[in-house]
Design a protein around this motif. Structure first.
Motif, short mmCIF file in Angstrom:
data_model
loop_
_atom_site.label_atom_id
_atom_site.label_comp_id
_atom_site.label_asym_id
_atom_site.label_seq_id
_atom_site.Cartn_x
_atom_site.Cartn_y
_atom_site.Cartn_z
N ALA A 1 0.06 22.87 71.86
CA ALA A 1 -1.23 22.90 71.18
C ALA A 1 -1.08 23.67 69.88
N GLY A 2 -1.90 23.36 68.90
CA GLY A 2 -1.91 24.06 67.63
C GLY A 2 -2.19 23.14 66.47
N MET A 3 -2.66 23.70 65.37
CA MET A 3 -3.01 22.93 64.19
C MET A 3 -1.79 22.37 63.47
N ALA A 4 -0.76 23.18 63.34
CA ALA A 4 0.38 22.80 62.50
C ALA A 4 1.68 23.13 63.22
N ALA A 5 2.70 22.34 62.96
CA ALA A 5 4.00 22.54 63.61
C ALA A 5 4.69 23.79 63.10
#
Length: 178
Positions: A125-129
């Motif tokens: 999960a998360g907005m950006a790698a």
């Protein structure tokens, strides 16, 4: 509460050191801790993870699935059932799916598992790698919050996140209201 790897990225530490004009590595451990605290604070205020990482979340199946706590959910790593004695058993591939909503809210759909079954879900999960792909205003919010924590580390009555950071996060919070 899900278990999340919270090690700050090296790029974030470099940005904080540049912001604070610190050139030595003497305070790296302190700064890394402040970055973790600032990241957790910003993520809690927004209700989402800034950069992608693996989450390990225990839960219970209800209505054929389970809502995931960390957002935005990206991909499913594994699902295991938890027996009465704590033993883990892998759930067969294809019997569990990850569904995501418009804002990244995740839900595990497990129609073959009985309601009330204890499970352990691992997912990303998360907005950006990568830290460098987090939107600039959010990165700056973390850096400014960490710098504030650094400047006020000996002031126990200091009221947390500075107003400027709250104002920077306000538009992002408004987007999250559903």
């Amino acid at each position: 509460m899900p278990m999340i790897d919270r090690a700050p990225p090296a790029a974030a530490l470099a940005e904080l050191k540049a912001y604070l004009r610190i050139e030595s590595s003497h305070e790296d451990a302190l700064l890394a801790g402040l970055l973790r605290a600032a990241t957790e604070t910003v993520e809690a205020m927004l209700g989402l993870l800034l950069f992608e990482r693996e989450v390990d979340e225990p839960g219970v199946v209800g209505s054929g699935g389970m809502r995931l706590a960390a957002e935005p959910a990206r991909s499913l790593v594994s699902v295991e059932t938890v027996g009465a004695g704590g033993e883990l058993a892998a759930v067969a591939d294809g019997t569990v799916r990850l569904r995501t909503g418009a804002h990244g809210e995740g839900r595990i759909e497990a129609p073959d598992l009985p309601d009330g079954a204890s499970i352990r879900v691992r997912y990303r999960a998360g907005m950006a790698a990568d830290w460098n792909w987090v939107p600039e205003v959010l990165r700056l919010s973390v850096i400014r919050a960490a710098a504030h924590f650094h400047a006020h580390r000996d002031a126990p009555d200091e009221p947390g996140v500075p107003p400027a950071v709250r104002r920077m996060l306000a538009p992002w919070r408004a987007r999250r209201i559903r």
